[in-house]
Design an enzyme around this catalytic site. Sequence first.
Site, PDB file in Angstrom:
ATOM      1  N   LEU A  98      -1.183  69.152 -98.931  1.00 40.03           N
ATOM      2  CA  LEU A  98       0.118  69.210 -99.595  1.00 40.03           C
ATOM      3  C   LEU A  98       1.229  69.596 -98.633  1.00 40.03           C
ATOM      4  O   LEU A  98       2.397  69.583 -98.997  1.00 40.03           O
ATOM      5  CB  LEU A  98       0.060  70.223-100.744  1.00 40.03           C
ATOM      6  CG  LEU A  98      -1.017  69.934-101.800  1.00 40.03           C
ATOM      7  CD1 LEU A  98      -1.035  71.032-102.847  1.00 40.03           C
ATOM      8  CD2 LEU A  98      -0.771  68.585-102.463  1.00 40.03           C
ATOM      9  N   ASP A 134      -8.858  62.689 -99.819  1.00 38.08           N
ATOM     10  CA  ASP A 134      -8.593  63.158 -98.451  1.00 38.08           C
ATOM     11  C   ASP A 134      -7.135  62.874 -98.076  1.00 38.08           C
ATOM     12  O   ASP A 134      -6.816  62.527 -96.936  1.00 38.08           O
ATOM     13  CB  ASP A 134      -9.551  62.506 -97.450  1.00 38.08           C
ATOM     14  CG  ASP A 134      -9.625  63.295 -96.142  1.00 38.08           C
ATOM     15  OD1 ASP A 134      -9.260  64.484 -96.148  1.00 38.08           O
ATOM     16  OD2 ASP A 134     -10.022  62.718 -95.114  1.00 38.08           O
TER      17      ASP A 134
END
Lengths: 426, 317
Positions: free
Chosen positions: A64, A306
């Site tokens: 993130l 991923d």
Amino acid sequence: MNIHIQNGRVIDPKYGLDTVADLYVQAGRIAAIGSAPVGFVVEQTIDAVGLTVMPGIVDLAARLGEPGGEHKNKLQSELKAAVAGGVTSLCAMPDTKPALDQASLVQMLRQKTEALGLAHVLPLGALTRGLEGSELSEFAKLSAAGCVAFSQADAPLADTRVLYRAMQYAATYGITLRLRPQDVRLAAGGVAHDGQVATRLGLPGIPAVAETVAISTIVLLMKDSGAAVHLERVSTREGLEMIAAARAYGLKLSCDVSINHVHLADIDIGYFDSNMRLSPPLRSISDRDAIQHALLDGTIAAICSDHTPVGNDDKLLPFGEAAPGATGLEVLLPLVLAWAEQKHVPLPQALATITSGPAALLGLDAGQLAEGAPADLCVFDPHAEWTVTPAALKSSGKHTPFAGMALRGKVRYTLVGGKLVYSEQA
Amino acid sequence: MYNPQLNRHGELIHLLSTEGLPARILRQILDKAAGYVAAGEAGEKKHADLAGKTVFNLFFENSTRTRTTFEIAQKRLSADVHSLNIQASSTAKGETLLDTIHNLEAMGADMFVVRHAESGAPFLIAKHVKPGVAVVNAGDGRHAHPTQALLDMYTIRHFKGDFQNLTVAIVGDILHSRVARSQIHALTTLGCPEVRVIGPKTLLPRDVEQLGVRVFHDLQQGLQGVDVVIALRLQNERMNGALLPSANEFNQFYGLSREKLALAKPDAIVMHPGPMNRGVEIDSAVADGQQSVILDQVTFGIAVRMAVMSMLSEARA
């Protein structure tokens, strides 16, 4: 809000449910499937005719960009990407800057993500301080702060003894370690799978033994320490065979793969396409086939996105200099659907790899449609075709091996905790 | 498969690798080079093929010989030539590879000759230049060195006539060699029936036989009956360590000596892409011996590079 999701094809991979039915949401939870609960007052209706209703996707690994990417407002863009992809819970990788190695950082991440009210974010703690590989992080404190597991991400551990100690210490608290099986020295300098393609392109290779040597070390230390381990992003046929054998022996060993490795192999690098620069590297076609097979026999519990946003400056470079990684949250579901279609995998079984499979690993009550379970839901149109257009992605990461590819399956509604957090009309 | 080196008329628009080029194109380059060699022998050195064209030589990695021969070839074709030593300039200031390219394009570049330490860098450049701008790979990482391989093909054809009945042995560090990869593709495309690679397992890339070569670990076996022996340069930094115990041991088992060369055909020729490590991969007695055509390679290299650049400038839009 009481929501009535009408006439969708409801699939619950956990219980093998696959039927056209109504689904009722009340007080953030699934109230009923079939007929409305007594006294249910509909406040909002979602017409799901022709759509599929499934548990929200549980993603074991996404990056993130926070802490570290605050100035680019990355948390918001990536979590918007998550719900646009039907992902309602995701594990945040700890290889941030700074690494997620302190309780205060974990608390801050949780506060910010809760305030955004998009997908649930489950932080993964850094296994070692600063991910530097030598001093263990405060596992117990970080767990109390909300870390669901500990991962070293792609960073190496200093030596086998640190790994051994980490396992012993984690076993004390019943904590599962997440390890990317890669012998750093065997992989040193490599940028592509050591095989025919790397030989032809003159790319320094990462041999399959870099993975299998690491797995064999981990398995032996697990036997000794009693630790539970989840292997992140397995990529080789032989590695999967070793994992299956260790599981049959009774070790608490699980593993995941990235969606990229379900579809792609080193041959897809073509003429040095840096979108194919991934970690682990894309392996041979034989390895990819073994991954697809291991998803069916249960050796692999989950497919993850991923998700790794990489900027242009780090990707528009010669293959070996380009940063590894691809954006993944918004393409995960259609790519799982594509795999199911190509390999004739029953849809509930295919969807289990992104719902009940990863949820069970994390001990979540998400990833299922049982009455009383959290109303984390994904409603998608299985027939909608769309072309992956990097600029149109909500993620800050625009680089994907699947750019320009036509995919089928588009998320129409995403609910998190009974709240509609994403909707897109056809 | 899409081929970034050819346009829709099948003409050469970039020279990035010998792989994927049809034999027709390779022969065309060699034939054209023969024309420049003949003209040179007749005293006609200067040509107008690239008159008015601006060529940039971008060497992101050091090279003396390749860069010099490219410059000579460009000047003989009347190009406006600019050579940039990039380590010393822009990338050190943080400018990306593509920024550099776009800036030079804005200055009116028609052609880039690129050497880069990363395999595939010229492909990246070729993908991002404007239509009509040509890219020549002057060596990228371990991947390719197509003009070197072409001048080697020229040399072999010059001395041996054709490729149909030849056995060619490439000896030494194949793993790190862009020259070897380009030679293998060129030889197999031109119909050479047997290409051998000879080296210890640490210096051979995985699955190298898939490139269409026979693998030998024993030099004496590998040299039996060959028509052409190509010795590769062994980089200094690879002489001691885990790849090889010592330069001396390498020389003893894989170095070309007069005794070992005697196992090849009596009229075998010996080649080396240079620069040589005398006493390591090749003994002076062989390098300077009667069978050596190493200096001919250098001479032909200019004509071959002229041929490549001239052909690139002729391609239709």
